[in-house]
Design a protein around this motif. Structure first.
Motif, PDB file in Angstrom:
ATOM      1  N   TYR A 212       0.799  -1.229   0.000  1.00 20.07           N
ATOM      2  CA  TYR A 212       0.000   0.000   0.000  1.00 20.07           C
ATOM      3  C   TYR A 212       0.834   1.283   0.000  1.00 20.07           C
ATOM      4  N   PRO A 213       1.797   1.434   0.926  1.00 17.32           N
ATOM      5  CA  PRO A 213       2.532   2.711   0.938  1.00 17.32           C
ATOM      6  C   PRO A 213       3.338   2.937  -0.335  1.00 17.32           C
ATOM      7  N   LEU A 214       3.887   1.877  -0.910  1.00 15.38           N
ATOM      8  CA  LEU A 214       4.634   2.028  -2.160  1.00 15.38           C
ATOM      9  C   LEU A 214       3.703   2.369  -3.310  1.00 15.38           C
ATOM     10  N   ALA A 215       2.543   1.739  -3.360  1.00 11.08           N
ATOM     11  CA  ALA A 215       1.579   2.015  -4.435  1.00 11.08           C
ATOM     12  C   ALA A 215       1.100   3.466  -4.388  1.00 11.08           C
ATOM     13  N   LYS A 216       0.917   3.992  -3.185  1.00 12.23           N
ATOM     14  CA  LYS A 216       0.478   5.390  -3.060  1.00 12.23           C
ATOM     15  C   LYS A 216       1.521   6.338  -3.652  1.00 12.23           C
ATOM     16  N   VAL A 217       2.785   6.076  -3.372  1.00 12.99           N
ATOM     17  CA  VAL A 217       3.850   6.925  -3.897  1.00 12.99           C
ATOM     18  C   VAL A 217       3.987   6.726  -5.403  1.00 12.99           C
ATOM     19  N   LEU A 218       3.969   5.480  -5.853  1.00 10.74           N
ATOM     20  CA  LEU A 218       4.108   5.187  -7.279  1.00 10.74           C
ATOM     21  C   LEU A 218       3.019   5.854  -8.097  1.00 10.74           C
ATOM     22  N   SER A 219       1.802   5.850  -7.590  1.00  2.70           N
ATOM     23  CA  SER A 219       0.689   6.441  -8.339  1.00  2.70           C
ATOM     24  C   SER A 219       0.874   7.942  -8.555  1.00  2.70           C
ATOM     25  N   LYS A 220       1.622   8.588  -7.665  1.00  2.00           N
ATOM     26  CA  LYS A 220       1.838  10.032  -7.782  1.00  2.00           C
ATOM     27  C   LYS A 220       2.909  10.377  -8.816  1.00  2.00           C
ATOM     28  N   VAL A 221       3.844   9.460  -9.043  1.00  2.00           N
ATOM     29  CA  VAL A 221       4.976   9.777  -9.927  1.00  2.00           C
ATOM     30  C   VAL A 221       4.935   9.005 -11.240  1.00  2.00           C
ATOM     31  N   LEU A 222       3.966   8.094 -11.398  1.00  2.00           N
ATOM     32  CA  LEU A 222       3.970   7.201 -12.560  1.00  2.00           C
ATOM     33  C   LEU A 222       3.901   7.948 -13.884  1.00  2.00           C
ATOM     34  N   ASP A 223       3.058   8.956 -13.963  1.00  2.00           N
ATOM     35  CA  ASP A 223       2.899   9.673 -15.238  1.00  2.00           C
ATOM     36  C   ASP A 223       4.214  10.302 -15.699  1.00  2.00           C
ATOM     37  N   SER A 224       4.988  10.819 -14.766  1.00  2.00           N
ATOM     38  CA  SER A 224       6.270  11.406 -15.148  1.00  2.00           C
ATOM     39  C   SER A 224       7.210  10.331 -15.693  1.00  2.00           C
ATOM     40  N   CYS A 225       7.118   9.111 -15.150  1.00  2.00           N
ATOM     41  CA  CYS A 225       7.937   8.007 -15.651  1.00  2.00           C
ATOM     42  C   CYS A 225       7.486   7.592 -17.051  1.00  2.00           C
ATOM     43  N   LEU A 226       6.191   7.580 -17.283  1.00  2.00           N
ATOM     44  CA  LEU A 226       5.681   7.196 -18.605  1.00  2.00           C
ATOM     45  C   LEU A 226       6.199   8.128 -19.695  1.00  2.00           C
ATOM     46  N   GLU A 227       6.425   9.366 -19.348  1.00  2.00           N
ATOM     47  CA  GLU A 227       6.954  10.317 -20.318  1.00  2.00           C
ATOM     48  C   GLU A 227       8.415  10.036 -20.656  1.00  2.00           C
ATOM     49  N   ARG A 228       9.155   9.408 -19.729  1.00  2.00           N
ATOM     50  CA  ARG A 228      10.569   9.105 -19.979  1.00  2.00           C
ATOM     51  C   ARG A 228      10.780   7.769 -20.662  1.00  2.00           C
ATOM     52  N   TYR A 229       9.872   6.823 -20.439  1.00  2.00           N
ATOM     53  CA  TYR A 229      10.095   5.464 -20.930  1.00  2.00           C
ATOM     54  C   TYR A 229       9.189   5.135 -22.119  1.00  2.00           C
ATOM     55  N   THR A 230       9.205   5.994 -23.095  1.00  2.00           N
ATOM     56  CA  THR A 230       8.395   5.774 -24.300  1.00  2.00           C
ATOM     57  C   THR A 230       8.954   4.642 -25.154  1.00  2.00           C
ATOM     58  N   HIS A 231      10.235   4.296 -24.971  1.00  2.00           N
ATOM     59  CA  HIS A 231      10.909   3.324 -25.831  1.00  2.00           C
ATOM     60  C   HIS A 231      10.713   1.882 -25.378  1.00  2.00           C
ATOM     61  N   LEU A 232      10.083   1.660 -24.228  1.00  2.00           N
ATOM     62  CA  LEU A 232       9.903   0.299 -23.722  1.00  2.00           C
ATOM     63  C   LEU A 232       8.703  -0.383 -24.370  1.00  2.00           C
ATOM     64  N   TYR A 233       8.724  -1.713 -24.361  1.00  2.00           N
ATOM     65  CA  TYR A 233       7.666  -2.478 -25.027  1.00  2.00           C
ATOM     66  C   TYR A 233       6.377  -2.538 -24.202  1.00  2.00           C
ATOM     67  N   GLY A 234       6.475  -3.071 -22.977  1.00  2.00           N
ATOM     68  CA  GLY A 234       5.265  -3.409 -22.241  1.00  2.00           C
ATOM     69  C   GLY A 234       4.984  -2.540 -21.036  1.00  2.00           C
ATOM     70  N   SER A 235       3.836  -2.807 -20.435  1.00  2.00           N
ATOM     71  CA  SER A 235       3.429  -2.070 -19.235  1.00  2.00           C
ATOM     72  C   SER A 235       4.298  -2.438 -18.047  1.00  2.00           C
ATOM     73  N   ASP A 236       4.661  -3.730 -17.932  1.00  2.00           N
ATOM     74  CA  ASP A 236       5.442  -4.157 -16.782  1.00  2.00           C
ATOM     75  C   ASP A 236       6.842  -3.544 -16.781  1.00  2.00           C
ATOM     76  N   GLY A 237       7.404  -3.307 -17.980  1.00  2.00           N
ATOM     77  CA  GLY A 237       8.694  -2.634 -18.060  1.00  2.00           C
ATOM     78  C   GLY A 237       8.620  -1.202 -17.568  1.00  2.00           C
TER      79      GLY A 237
END
Length: 473
Positions: A212-237
C-alpha cells in the motif's frame, strides 16, 4: 523589632520557595517531552510497522486491478470467474472502451465491476511494432489506487487471462510487512524473454503485488515516468523502471507463473517449486492441462482440488517402492509420475521438457531458467502418468484419486508400473505457517500395502527430522 525581622525573613523564605517551585515545574514541563516523546514515537512506530500487532492479512486487505479490453473481456471473463469471489474481493476490470449492452450476461453481477481507463493519448510510445495499450495497462496501477478503497494493504495486478489462487496469494503476501515498500512477482521462464526485457522485472501476466505505501507513492509519480520510458515495449517494463527510480527492486516469489511456453505444460506443473501456487498465465497458449478435457473444464478441475487443499496444490512429494525399485513422484491435485526404475531425487525434481518455447526457430529460445530433464520422444519409454480423477474431503483427512487418462499401446510385464490402474493418495490438509513459508521443507510419503496389484496407495506425511528422501535398502 524582632517580630518584624522574623516576619520579613518568613516572607523572603516564602518567596524563595515559590520561586524554586515555579522553576521546578518549568524544568519538568521542558524535560518531560524529551523523555516521553521517544517512548511514544517508538510505540507508535512499532504498532504501525509490526505485522504481528494487527490482524493477519486476509483477502479483505487486497485490491485487484485487472487489465482487459472490450474485445477480449466477453471470452476471458470465464477465467476471472474461476477465482473471483464477489462477496470477499475488491477491485476493478479496466477496459479500453465501454461494453455494448449485448455483451452483459446474467452472471455479470458476481463479476468484478467494470472501470473504463483514462485517455492516454498524451503519452508517447516509440517501440516499433509494439502496442501503445501498454501505457493504458501501466496506468491501471495509479487508477486502481485512485479508487480509494479503505483498509487496503496490497494492490495486486494482472491480465484478464491471469488465473490467481486467492488463498495462496494471501498466504504468500502474509510473509511480508505491508507497511514497508514491496514489489513482488516473478520473471519469465524463458531465458530469451528475460534477456530481452529484464531479469529484474515482475512480469505482468504472472501478476504482481505492490504494498500500500509504495503504491500510493508510485501512483503520484507514474505519469512522469511514462513520459521518460516511451521506448519500452510493455506495461510491466514501465512499472519496474519507475520503481527502480524510486530505489525499489522486485522481490521474486516463484509461485507467480508467467507461463511463457506453448504446447504441453505438464513438465512445469508437475515439478512446481516449494512455494504455494499463486498464479498461472496464458491458458489459451497451452494445451488443456488435463487430457480429454477442454481447457476451461481442465482448469476448473484443478481449482476443485485447490479449493479443498490450496496450500498443497501442485506440491511435489517423492517416495520409492523398495520391492519393484519404482520411483513415485506425486504432484498433489494434478498428476503422478511412476518411473519403472530407481531415479535419484535431484533428477526427479528436474523439469521434464514437455513444452515448446514461446518463440521458435532459434536455438536460444530453447533455453530456460531452471534445471531440465529429457522427455523421451517414445511414449512407452517415459514414466507412467496418472492424472487427478477426484478429491474427497473426509473426517480423517483427504483422499485424492489418480488414473491413467492417456492409454499407451505398450507391452509390459507384472513388474512394470503400467499394470497399475489407480493410485489413491491420503493426506491431511496442509496449513502453512510463517516459519514453513520462510524455510520450506518437502514432505515425505510412504507406499502402503495394497489389496490389488492394479492399485497403489500412498500416504503423505511430514518427514522425520533426520529422514532422507531416497531408496531404502
Amino acid at each position: 523589632m524582632r517580630s518584624s525581622k522574623f516576619n520579613k525573613l518568613q516572607y523572603n523564605n516564602s518567596r524563595l520557595n515559590t520561586l524554586i517551585l515555579v522553576v521546578s515545574i518549568m524544568c519538568l514541563i521542558l524535560y518531560l517531552p524529551s523523555i516521553l516523546f521517544p517512548i511514544l514515537s517508538k510505540s507508535r512506530t512499532s504498532m504501525h510497522n509490526d505485522p504481528s500487532s494487527s490482524e493477519p492479512t486476509s483477502i479483505d486487505h487486497i485490491v485487484f486491478g485487472i487489465a482487459s479490453t472490450a474485445k477480449s473481456w466477453p471470452t476471458r471473463k470465464e477465467y476471472i470467474n474461476m477465482w473471483w469471489n464477489h462477496d470477499k474481493m475488491r477491485g476493478c476490470i479496466f477496459l479500453d472502451a465501454p461494453l455494448d449492452n449485448d455483451t452483459f450476461l446474467d452472471n455479470d453481477s458476481v463479476m468484478p465491476p467494470i472501470c473504463i481507463s483514462d485517455d492516454t493519448s498524451r503519452f508517447g510510445y516509440t517501440w516499433d511494432g509494439g502496442l501503445r495499450s501498454a501505457i493504458r495497462v501501466a496506468r491501471v496501477v495509479s487508477e486502481t489506487v485512485a479508487l480509494n478503497h479503505t483498509n487496503a494493504r496490497w494492490f495486486v495486478f494482472g491480465d484478464d487471462d491471469t488465473l490467481f489462487f486467492p488463498d495462496n496469494l494471501v498466504k504468500t503476501l502474509s510473509k511480508y510487512d505491508h507497511n514497508l515498500w514491496y514489489y513482488i512477482g516473478s520473471n519469465s521462464e524463458s531465458y530469451v524473454q528475460n534477456r530481452h526485457f529484464s531479469f529484474s522485472m515482475a512480469y505482468g501476466g504472472a501478476g504482481f503485488a505492490i504494498s500500500y505505501p509504495l503504491a500510493k507513492v508510485l501512483s503520484k509519480v507514474l505519469d512522469s515516468c511514462l513520459e521518460r520510458y516511451t521506448h519500452l515495449y510493455g506495461s510491466d517494463g514501465r512499472i519496474s523502471s519507475c520503481l527502480a527510480e524510486l530505489g525499489v527492486a522486485f522481490t521474486n516469489e516463484p509461485g507467480f507463473h508467467q507461463m511463457d511456453v506453448t504446447g504441453d505444460a505438464f513438465g512445469l506443473l508437475k515439478t512446481h517449486p516449494m512455494s504455494p501456487l499463486v498464479s498461472l498465465h496464458h491458458p489459451d497458449r497451452i494445451d488443456p492441462i488435463f487430457p480429454s478435457m477442454t481447457q476451461t473444464n481442465a482448469l476448473r478441475h484443478l481449482y476443485e482440488a485447490a479449493n479443498i487443499d490450496p496450500h498443497r496444490i501442485l506440491q511435489q512429494t517423492v517416495c520409492y517402492d523398495r520391492w519393484y525399485s519404482w520411483t513415485v513422484s506425486v504432484s498433489w491435485g494434478y498428476a503422478i509420475e511412476v518411473f519403472g526404475v530407481h531415479v535419484l531425487l535431484p533428477d526427479v525434481l528436474r523439469i521434464p521438457v514437455t513444452f515448446q518455447p514461446w518463440l521458435k526457430n532459434r536455438v536460444f529460445n530453447t533455453f530456460f531458467n531452471f534445471d531440465m530433464r529429457r522427455h523421451h520422444h517414445e511414449p512407452c519409454r517415459r514414466p507412467v502418468v496418472f492424472h487427478l480423477d477426484s478429491v474427497h474431503l473426509k473426517e480423517d483427512g483427504i483422499t485424492s484419486v489418480y488414473r491413467v487418462m492417456e492409454e499407451r499401446n505398450c507391452t509390459f510385464g507384472m513388474s512394470s508400473p503400467r499394470r497399475i490402474q489407480e493410485i489413491k493418495v491420503y493426506s491431511q490438509k496442509l496449513n502453512l505457517e510463517l516459519k514453513q513459508l520462510q524455510s520450506p521443507r518437502r514432505q515425505c510419503c510412504d507406499i502402503l500395502p495394497s489389496s490389488s496389484y492394479k492399485l497403489m496407495e500412498i500416504n503423505i506425511r511430514s518427514c522425520h527430522e533426520e529422514e532422507l528422501i531416497h531408496k531404502k535398502p
